[in-house]
Each structure stands twice: as structure tokens, then as C-alpha cells.
Design a protein around this motif. Structure first.
Motif, PDB file in Angstrom:
ATOM      1  N   ASP A 150      95.685  36.069  60.101  1.00 61.86           N
ATOM      2  CA  ASP A 150      96.011  34.912  59.146  1.00 61.86           C
ATOM      3  C   ASP A 150      97.664  35.030  60.545  1.00 61.86           C
ATOM      4  N   ARG A 151      97.844  35.745  61.331  1.00 63.66           N
ATOM      5  CA  ARG A 151      99.173  35.867  61.923  1.00 63.66           C
ATOM      6  C   ARG A 151      98.527  35.998  63.152  1.00 63.66           C
ATOM      7  N   PRO A 152      99.662  35.308  64.132  1.00 65.03           N
ATOM      8  CA  PRO A 152      99.812  34.907  65.626  1.00 65.03           C
ATOM      9  C   PRO A 152      99.178  36.334  66.157  1.00 65.03           C
ATOM     10  N   PRO A 153      98.234  36.041  66.949  1.00 64.08           N
ATOM     11  CA  PRO A 153      97.768  34.892  68.089  1.00 64.08           C
ATOM     12  C   PRO A 153      96.988  33.907  67.838  1.00 64.08           C
ATOM     13  N   PHE A 154      96.331  34.740  65.923  1.00 67.44           N
ATOM     14  CA  PHE A 154      95.048  34.469  65.931  1.00 67.44           C
ATOM     15  C   PHE A 154      95.439  32.795  64.955  1.00 67.44           C
ATOM     16  N   SER A 155      94.620  32.595  64.858  1.00 66.22           N
ATOM     17  CA  SER A 155      94.060  31.162  63.954  1.00 66.22           C
ATOM     18  C   SER A 155      92.956  30.978  63.487  1.00 66.22           C
ATOM     19  N   ILE A 156      92.409  30.950  63.550  1.00 64.01           N
ATOM     20  CA  ILE A 156      90.682  30.946  62.283  1.00 64.01           C
ATOM     21  C   ILE A 156      90.512  29.669  61.112  1.00 64.01           C
ATOM     22  N   SER A 157      89.342  28.260  61.339  1.00 66.91           N
ATOM     23  CA  SER A 157      90.123  27.776  60.108  1.00 66.91           C
ATOM     24  C   SER A 157      88.034  27.318  59.892  1.00 66.91           C
ATOM     25  N   PRO A 158      87.921  26.886  59.148  1.00 68.95           N
ATOM     26  CA  PRO A 158      86.583  26.426  58.389  1.00 68.95           C
ATOM     27  C   PRO A 158      85.770  25.547  59.145  1.00 68.95           C
ATOM     28  N   SER A 159      84.971  24.966  59.079  1.00 75.15           N
ATOM     29  CA  SER A 159      84.362  24.225  59.251  1.00 75.15           C
ATOM     30  C   SER A 159      82.887  23.595  58.502  1.00 75.15           C
ATOM     31  N   ALA A 160      82.567  22.018  58.573  1.00 78.21           N
ATOM     32  CA  ALA A 160      80.977  21.884  58.151  1.00 78.21           C
ATOM     33  C   ALA A 160      80.173  22.429  57.813  1.00 78.21           C
ATOM     34  N   PRO A 161      79.482  22.970  56.962  1.00 74.94           N
ATOM     35  CA  PRO A 161      78.331  23.837  56.496  1.00 74.94           C
ATOM     36  C   PRO A 161      77.447  23.445  58.590  1.00 74.94           C
ATOM     37  N   VAL A 162      76.941  24.103  59.050  1.00 82.76           N
ATOM     38  CA  VAL A 162      75.557  23.999  59.664  1.00 82.76           C
ATOM     39  C   VAL A 162      74.737  24.704  59.717  1.00 82.76           C
ATOM     40  N   PRO A 163      73.239  24.980  60.658  1.00 80.07           N
ATOM     41  CA  PRO A 163      72.247  24.931  60.688  1.00 80.07           C
ATOM     42  C   PRO A 163      72.237  27.259  60.615  1.00 80.07           C
ATOM     43  N   ILE A 164      72.081  27.508  60.241  1.00 79.09           N
ATOM     44  CA  ILE A 164      72.260  28.831  60.303  1.00 79.09           C
ATOM     45  C   ILE A 164      70.831  29.508  60.297  1.00 79.09           C
ATOM     46  N   ILE A 165      70.406  30.201  61.815  1.00 79.37           N
ATOM     47  CA  ILE A 165      69.180  31.692  61.544  1.00 79.37           C
ATOM     48  C   ILE A 165      69.239  33.025  61.593  1.00 79.37           C
ATOM     49  N   SER A 166      69.212  34.058  61.947  1.00 76.03           N
ATOM     50  CA  SER A 166      68.857  34.719  61.781  1.00 76.03           C
ATOM     51  C   SER A 166      68.205  35.844  62.616  1.00 76.03           C
ATOM     52  N   GLY A 167      68.316  36.902  63.275  1.00 78.71           N
ATOM     53  CA  GLY A 167      67.333  38.245  63.357  1.00 78.71           C
ATOM     54  C   GLY A 167      68.127  40.000  64.002  1.00 78.71           C
ATOM     55  N   LEU A 168      67.461  39.683  64.218  1.00 78.30           N
ATOM     56  CA  LEU A 168      67.702  41.832  64.527  1.00 78.30           C
ATOM     57  C   LEU A 168      69.290  41.667  65.652  1.00 78.30           C
ATOM     58  N   ARG A 169      69.887  42.654  65.684  1.00 77.46           N
ATOM     59  CA  ARG A 169      71.026  43.056  65.787  1.00 77.46           C
ATOM     60  C   ARG A 169      70.618  43.808  68.031  1.00 77.46           C
ATOM     61  N   ILE A 170      71.392  43.227  68.447  1.00 77.66           N
ATOM     62  CA  ILE A 170      71.763  43.569  69.731  1.00 77.66           C
ATOM     63  C   ILE A 170      71.867  44.207  70.595  1.00 77.66           C
ATOM     64  N   GLY A 171      71.675  45.356  71.168  1.00 76.45           N
ATOM     65  CA  GLY A 171      72.080  46.690  72.481  1.00 76.45           C
ATOM     66  C   GLY A 171      72.964  47.562  71.596  1.00 76.45           C
ATOM     67  N   ILE A 172      71.541  47.853  70.427  1.00 76.69           N
ATOM     68  CA  ILE A 172      71.738  48.794  69.491  1.00 76.69           C
ATOM     69  C   ILE A 172      70.561  49.508  69.141  1.00 76.69           C
ATOM     70  N   THR A 173      70.891  51.581  69.410  1.00 73.30           N
ATOM     71  CA  THR A 173      69.509  51.803  69.157  1.00 73.30           C
ATOM     72  C   THR A 173      68.911  52.015  67.721  1.00 73.30           C
ATOM     73  N   LYS A 174      70.083  52.863  66.971  1.00 67.23           N
ATOM     74  CA  LYS A 174      70.045  52.775  65.847  1.00 67.23           C
ATOM     75  C   LYS A 174      70.119  51.436  64.302  1.00 67.23           C
ATOM     76  N   ASN A 175      69.056  51.898  63.694  1.00 68.55           N
ATOM     77  CA  ASN A 175      69.270  50.953  62.671  1.00 68.55           C
ATOM     78  C   ASN A 175      68.962  49.386  63.702  1.00 68.55           C
ATOM     79  N   ALA A 176      68.301  49.419  64.301  1.00 69.09           N
ATOM     80  CA  ALA A 176      67.927  47.983  64.362  1.00 69.09           C
ATOM     81  C   ALA A 176      66.877  47.386  64.538  1.00 69.09           C
ATOM     82  N   GLU A 177      66.689  47.550  63.561  1.00 65.81           N
ATOM     83  CA  GLU A 177      65.182  46.616  62.741  1.00 65.81           C
ATOM     84  C   GLU A 177      65.923  45.573  61.590  1.00 65.81           C
TER      85      GLU A 177
END
Length: 195
Positions: A150-177
């Protein structure tokens, strides 16, 4: 959207950064999808995130606080930046201490000319399509580690809902499932397609 998600979005809309981030990293990772992130006025819509926890072997916080990961144990809404492969920076937002959300990709909206110059490509879908590319495009490095969103140099604001998909994380070997990677369904601005 679940009630908890609606509460999270309402907190961000009302400027209550702590309430938004002081929740389970999976809920925060989902709720960040579609939000708008700016760093020094440059950025766009967050299209992809991943959640990490202190009990998660793939997380930098798994072995406890160190000099390198100290920002990850900061307050909710803190920024944790680290380097991978000795070359690329990665941007994370702290939730509860030791848990965080990696910002994997965004759709460029502001400062595109600067992003093109930094990345050396004018292909919009390639400007911020991965955590390292995103940091290069937005000129993010360790100099802005351990700061609140909430301080410079950052700014973050919400948006209208969007369709969300989920999946496995990328580029890791531990707890990758575990399916702790989230994105905007159908977006062209992802690090990799969801399977």
C-alpha cells in the motif's frame, strides 16, 4: 465467488490491505487473479499466481526465517523478492507470516513501451508471461524488497470477477502435486497453459 472471497475483495476495495492478505494463501492467490498491479506506474491485470505455505517443502519459508527470506515473515501485504537461477527476480506477496503468493504473470496495460524496451520484444503476450519476465518488464529487483504493497512504488486495486482455473504449480520438484496455481481461464497472458 465464495463469501470469504467476497470479503477479501471488499477489503482490498476499501483499502484494508492487511485484511485482504491476512488470510489463507490459497484464498489470496485466487482473489489476486484479475486485480491490477502497478509498480512505479507500470503493470496490468494479474493473470496467474501460486500459493506457498511454511509447511510446504517447495516454499522458501519451509526451514524458517533466514536473512534471504526474512521479508516472507513480515506483515500481511509485505513484498518478498528473491532471485532464481542467479538471473531472474521473482515477486511475492506475504499473507500470514511464512506464507506468500508468487505473482507468475500479468496482462500488460500500463507502461507497455517501457516493458517492450526492457524485455526486447514487442509481443505483448511475452512481456510478463512468467515471474522472471514480469520482474524484468516492470524493473523489479531486490531494491524494493520488504515493503508494503500500500506504499510506493506499488499500487494494487481490485477488479470485477473473472473466471478462474487452477492447476499444479510449475518449476518445482517438492510438493508438486498440489493444485495451488491459479489463473484467468482462457487468458493468453500466462506463463504456461493450464492442463
Amino acid at each position: 465467488m465464495t463469501n470469504k472471497s467476497a470479503i477479501g475483495k471488499a477489503a482490498l476495495t476499501g483499502g484494508d490491505l492487511r485484511s485482504f492478505f491476512e488470510r489463507d494463501a490459497i484464498a489470496v492467490a485466487r482473489d489476486l487473479i484479475g486485480c491490477h498491479l502497478l509498480v512505479n506506474g507500470m503493470g496490468g491485470r494479474i493473470t496467474e499466481t501460486e500459493a506457498y505455505f511454511p509447511h510446504d517443502e517447495a516454499s522458501h519459508s519451509f526451514r524458517g526465517p533466514t536473512r534471504r527470506n526474512g521479508a516472507m515473515f513480515g506483515p500481511p501485504g509485505n513484498v518478498y523478492i528473491y532471485r532464481i537461477y542467479g538471473m531472474y527476480w521473482c515477486l511475492n506477496f506475504v499473507c500470514t507470516p511464512g506464507s506468500a503468493v508468487l505473482i507468475r504473470a500479468l496482462e500488460p496495460e500500463n507502461g507497455i513501451a517501457h516493458m517492450i524496451e526492457r524485455r526486447g520484444t514487442d509481443v505483448l503476450t511475452q512481456l510478463c508471461s512468467g515471474p522472471g519476465k514480469l520482474c524484468q518488464a516492470l524493473d523489479i529487483d531486490i531494491a524494493i524488497n520488504n515493503r508494503l504493497l500500500d506504499r510506493p512504488p506499488f499500487s494494487i486495486s481490485p477488479s470485477a470477477p473473472v473466471p478462474i482455473i487452477s492447476g499444479l504449480r510449475i518449476g518445482i520438484t517438492k510438493n508438486a502435486e498440489v493444485p495451488w496455481r491459479f489463473g484467468i481461464q482462457g487468458s493468453r497472458y500466462l506463463s504456461k497453459p493450464f492442463r
